[in-house]
Design an enzyme around this catalytic site. Sequence first.
Site, mmCIF file in Angstrom:
data_model
loop_
_atom_site.group_PDB
_atom_site.id
_atom_site.type_symbol
_atom_site.label_atom_id
_atom_site.label_comp_id
_atom_site.label_asym_id
_atom_site.label_seq_id
_atom_site.Cartn_x
_atom_site.Cartn_y
_atom_site.Cartn_z
ATOM 1 N N LYS A 1 -2.242 1.193 -5.773
ATOM 2 C CA LYS A 1 -2.381 1.249 -4.451
ATOM 3 C C LYS A 1 -2.600 2.515 -4.641
ATOM 4 O O LYS A 1 -2.313 3.929 -4.649
ATOM 5 C CB LYS A 1 -1.218 0.649 -4.112
ATOM 6 C CG LYS A 1 -0.561 1.102 -3.025
ATOM 7 C CD LYS A 1 0.721 0.666 -2.495
ATOM 8 C CE LYS A 1 0.825 1.103 -0.664
ATOM 9 N NZ LYS A 1 2.426 0.440 -0.378
ATOM 10 N N SER B 1 3.660 -3.938 3.139
ATOM 11 C CA SER B 1 1.618 -2.809 2.566
ATOM 12 C C SER B 1 1.123 -3.318 1.443
ATOM 13 O O SER B 1 0.099 -2.652 1.362
ATOM 14 C CB SER B 1 2.288 -1.523 3.112
ATOM 15 O OG SER B 1 2.920 -0.731 2.283
ATOM 16 N N SER C 1 7.918 -3.549 0.319
ATOM 17 C CA SER C 1 6.201 -3.034 0.552
ATOM 18 C C SER C 1 6.288 -3.589 -0.950
ATOM 19 O O SER C 1 4.380 -3.632 -0.699
ATOM 20 C CB SER C 1 6.074 -2.177 1.392
ATOM 21 O OG SER C 1 5.334 -1.845 2.361
#
Length: 503
Positions: free
Chosen positions: A79, A154, A178
């Site tokens: 990420k 996310s 997330s």
Amino acid sequence: MELENLTIASLRNKLIQGEFSAAELTKEYIKSIHENDESIGAFLEVFEETAKVNAEEIDARILKGEELPPLAGVPLAIKDNLLIKGTRTTAASHILESYDASYDATVTEKLRSAGAVFLGKTNLDEFAMGASTEHSAFGVTKNPYDTERVAGGSSGGSAAAVAAQMALGAIGSDTGGSIRQPAAFCGVVGMKPTYGAVSRSGLIAMASSLDQIGPLGKTVEDVAILYDAIRGKDPYDATSVETDPVRIFNLERVKKFTVGVPKEYFIDGLHEEVQRGVEEAITKLKTLGVKFKEISLPHTRYAISTYYIVMPAEVSSNLARFDGIRYARSPHISRTHADLTRKYAENDERIPRDSANPRWSALWEIYFRQRGREFGAEVRRRILLGTFVLSSGYYDAYYTKAQKVRQLIARDFSEAFKEVDVVLAPVTPTPAFKIGEKSDDPLAMYLADVFTAPVNLAGLPSISIPVKKYKIGEKTLPIAFQLIGKHFHENDILSIGGWYEKE
Ligand code: GLN
């Protein structure tokens, strides 16, 4: 090469037996990214060259017959709010568009020394604020099961990359859901470890008392392997602690567990298929011999309000460091600075009247302009909300009160854990929603966190596991459930999840 059935757990033997080399595998994943990512949008950057070099290093070690590290040759997606030294780290924000990390996150370093190969950096909601990856400054990540739907967020890029065979595993972060929510939307496994189980050093902070880094993979076993490689105490994160090595308990021990099902999680508005999916998971676990019990977590209904006070408060303070000068492209800034100094000379009206120092005024002008222009709307909304709840006069009414309710939510769980070992619940009220469906309605988006945020407020570990797929029209969408454990009892949820998956 067949990527679909490959797992991290099965890779090691394949490499040792020479079924294929780490370099060939990496090449195959890069090819898959080239073929699939145009329609998905999971990656912000792909490390074609370094991935190749790192995979070749692993092959050289295999050739020499060296003992292989635990993640040898495992191609991973990271990420883009985690630092990898020398590479761009944007947190999907324009304000960090030209920021190159000057050090490795502890997690990155651990994965690297465990032999992992980094394929690239994945998309996220800007600074991890969101539940759909629609708030990225660099485009939406689409759900591999239906590209008209969101991948969740996310960590949407990380989940979609694993689901679409563009990485064998991935790393995400979870502040209010997330990792678990995008894992649920994309039909992969994702775990948020206990607060403190994984070092946060080198994670771009969103809300520091809630943030945790965790793994995503195709199976519970793969997630367990990744978690084992990143957990543990780190001198760079004072909240991190040493934890037990991963161990999957035998079925006899798993049968002794009692699982609690919180009645407050089965509310009006829970999608019928989500409810059915969770019930199916319960039935399957019952046939394994696991016992169930209804429990109550009475303060659940205050979790969203509490989370959306505590989290923005911490966001407003964490994001103060992004002033448009630090972490920014310097030529641009010095140009801006020169422009502004000139503007000051022309007596621009936005410059504070009381300031006698032109440089000082120009600096303020940079802050206002850069932060106003380069943060997206959702980030600005949260900074404003957070600044408001912390402002004198409102601090006690909002922030202090939210901290108290947070304790009550945490206490609900500890009371429940006196009667049960693990809690089973839905991850999200609905399956993946349509792109654009909630993007104009922040409150509707925030409600997507109703089953995940309480777990962060209490600092507990939780794993999201796919249970079934359901058909809507032509498309099939995944449904998941989560297993929430006691603090630092990752092995409980990994074991129950592992046996669930095996049966
Ligand atoms: N959806 C939640 C939010 O918008 C969770 C985000 C996260 O876990 N990073 O805050």
